[in-house]
Design a protein around this motif. Structure first.
Motif, PDB file in Angstrom:
ATOM      1  N   TRP A 118      -8.492  22.628   2.527  1.00  0.00           N
ATOM      2  CA  TRP A 118      -7.448  23.073   1.590  1.00  0.00           C
ATOM      3  C   TRP A 118      -7.325  22.182   0.368  1.00  0.00           C
ATOM      4  N   LEU A 119      -7.507  20.874   0.553  1.00  0.00           N
ATOM      5  CA  LEU A 119      -7.344  19.932  -0.555  1.00  0.00           C
ATOM      6  C   LEU A 119      -8.513  18.970  -0.579  1.00  0.00           C
ATOM      7  N   GLU A 120      -8.813  18.470  -1.768  1.00  0.00           N
ATOM      8  CA  GLU A 120      -9.800  17.412  -1.915  1.00  0.00           C
ATOM      9  C   GLU A 120      -9.488  16.645  -3.187  1.00  0.00           C
ATOM     10  N   GLY A 121     -10.024  15.431  -3.254  1.00  0.00           N
ATOM     11  CA  GLY A 121      -9.803  14.657  -4.463  1.00  0.00           C
ATOM     12  C   GLY A 121     -10.110  13.189  -4.277  1.00  0.00           C
ATOM     13  N   VAL A 122      -9.571  12.406  -5.177  1.00  0.00           N
ATOM     14  CA  VAL A 122      -9.772  10.964  -5.192  1.00  0.00           C
ATOM     15  C   VAL A 122      -8.408  10.289  -5.087  1.00  0.00           C
ATOM     16  N   ILE A 123      -8.352   9.246  -4.274  1.00  0.00           N
ATOM     17  CA  ILE A 123      -7.141   8.428  -4.186  1.00  0.00           C
ATOM     18  C   ILE A 123      -7.460   7.074  -4.790  1.00  0.00           C
ATOM     19  N   THR A 124      -6.662   6.671  -5.755  1.00  0.00           N
ATOM     20  CA  THR A 124      -6.774   5.363  -6.361  1.00  0.00           C
ATOM     21  C   THR A 124      -5.719   4.477  -5.710  1.00  0.00           C
ATOM     22  N   LEU A 125      -6.148   3.349  -5.142  1.00  0.00           N
ATOM     23  CA  LEU A 125      -5.234   2.415  -4.485  1.00  0.00           C
ATOM     24  C   LEU A 125      -4.969   1.263  -5.425  1.00  0.00           C
ATOM     25  N   THR A 126      -3.723   1.141  -5.870  1.00  0.00           N
ATOM     26  CA  THR A 126      -3.358   0.107  -6.823  1.00  0.00           C
ATOM     27  C   THR A 126      -2.683  -1.050  -6.100  1.00  0.00           C
ATOM     28  N   PRO A 131     -11.270  24.548  -2.303  1.00  0.00           N
ATOM     29  CA  PRO A 131     -10.112  23.671  -2.095  1.00  0.00           C
ATOM     30  C   PRO A 131      -9.431  23.311  -3.418  1.00  0.00           C
ATOM     31  N   ALA A 132      -8.121  23.118  -3.349  1.00  0.00           N
ATOM     32  CA  ALA A 132      -7.378  22.641  -4.521  1.00  0.00           C
ATOM     33  C   ALA A 132      -7.728  21.177  -4.758  1.00  0.00           C
ATOM     34  N   LYS A 133      -7.875  20.798  -6.017  1.00  0.00           N
ATOM     35  CA  LYS A 133      -8.193  19.421  -6.375  1.00  0.00           C
ATOM     36  C   LYS A 133      -6.885  18.685  -6.660  1.00  0.00           C
ATOM     37  N   ARG A 134      -6.623  17.608  -5.913  1.00  0.00           N
ATOM     38  CA  ARG A 134      -5.415  16.812  -6.091  1.00  0.00           C
ATOM     39  C   ARG A 134      -5.772  15.336  -6.059  1.00  0.00           C
ATOM     40  N   ASN A 135      -5.915  14.741  -7.224  1.00  0.00           N
ATOM     41  CA  ASN A 135      -6.124  13.298  -7.284  1.00  0.00           C
ATOM     42  C   ASN A 135      -4.775  12.612  -7.120  1.00  0.00           C
ATOM     43  N   GLN A 136      -4.793  11.479  -6.424  1.00  0.00           N
ATOM     44  CA  GLN A 136      -3.544  10.795  -6.109  1.00  0.00           C
ATOM     45  C   GLN A 136      -3.655   9.310  -6.426  1.00  0.00           C
ATOM     46  N   ARG A 137      -2.501   8.705  -6.621  1.00  0.00           N
ATOM     47  CA  ARG A 137      -2.406   7.270  -6.854  1.00  0.00           C
ATOM     48  C   ARG A 137      -1.495   6.710  -5.772  1.00  0.00           C
ATOM     49  N   TRP A 138      -2.021   5.800  -4.969  1.00  0.00           N
ATOM     50  CA  TRP A 138      -1.247   5.160  -3.907  1.00  0.00           C
ATOM     51  C   TRP A 138      -1.067   3.690  -4.234  1.00  0.00           C
ATOM     52  N   ARG A 139      -0.016   3.111  -3.658  1.00  0.00           N
ATOM     53  CA  ARG A 139       0.271   1.682  -3.840  1.00  0.00           C
ATOM     54  C   ARG A 139      -0.091   0.934  -2.566  1.00  0.00           C
ATOM     55  N   ARG A 140      -0.908  -0.118  -2.698  1.00  0.00           N
ATOM     56  CA  ARG A 140      -1.310  -0.940  -1.555  1.00  0.00           C
ATOM     57  C   ARG A 140      -0.077  -1.603  -0.934  1.00  0.00           C
ATOM     58  N   GLY A 141       0.038  -1.529   0.394  1.00  0.00           N
ATOM     59  CA  GLY A 141       1.131  -2.184   1.109  1.00  0.00           C
ATOM     60  C   GLY A 141       2.458  -1.456   1.037  1.00  0.00           C
ATOM     61  N   SER A 142       2.476  -0.245   0.505  1.00  0.00           N
ATOM     62  CA  SER A 142       3.692   0.576   0.439  1.00  0.00           C
ATOM     63  C   SER A 142       3.482   1.829   1.278  1.00  0.00           C
ATOM     64  N   THR A 143       4.578   2.445   1.698  1.00  0.00           N
ATOM     65  CA  THR A 143       4.476   3.743   2.360  1.00  0.00           C
ATOM     66  C   THR A 143       4.071   4.763   1.306  1.00  0.00           C
ATOM     67  N   ASN A 144       3.009   5.472   1.576  1.00  0.00           N
ATOM     68  CA  ASN A 144       2.512   6.503   0.661  1.00  0.00           C
ATOM     69  C   ASN A 144       2.673   7.846   1.351  1.00  0.00           C
TER      70      ASN A 144
END
Length: 119
Positions: A106-114, A3-16
């Motif tokens: 297909w994808l894997e990674g870590v999501i950081t929720l800010t 799988p492709a590695k895709r780390n992501q950064r999401w914002r709490r309380g926002s549409t991601n």
């Protein structure tokens, strides 16, 4: 398949919302997703299925949309999905199921929720 590695950064309380184009190789032709019957992405507290489930996104619940001939996946977590969440880091993978029964990650990674700043 790795799988492709895709780390992501999401914002709490926002549409991601994230759009992914699946390709056979970098800058290669897109993958035809016409035979995909299910798509699922789970966010968990650990990098395996034993971790606490934070969020479940799928084709069935409308959180994943596919444009098959473009190889495009749009993954959407609504503002309400993360508004009350306390976690700051989650592990995920994206698994597609095909008409012949094959399941491919297909994808894997870590999501950081800010945290958000504006209410």
């Amino acid at each position: 398949m790795v799988p492709a590695k895709r780390n992501q950064r999401w914002r709490r309380g926002s549409t991601n919302r994230r759009t992914h184009i699946l390709r056979q190789r970098k800058n290669g032709p897109v993958i035809d997703l016409s035979n995909v019957t299910a798509a699922r992405m789970q966010l968990r507290s650990t990098a395996d299925e034993s971790g606490e489930l934070h969020l479940d996104l799928s084709l069935a619940n409308g959180k994943i949309a596919i444009t098959a001939l473009e190889g495009k996946l749009v993954i959407t977590a609504a503002a309400a999905d993360t508004a009350g969440e306390e976690w700051t880091k989650a592990y995920y993978d994206l698994v597609l199921t095909y008409a012949n029964g094959d399941r491919l990650t297909w994808l894997e990674g870590v999501i950081t929720l800010t945290p958000g700043i504006t209410e």
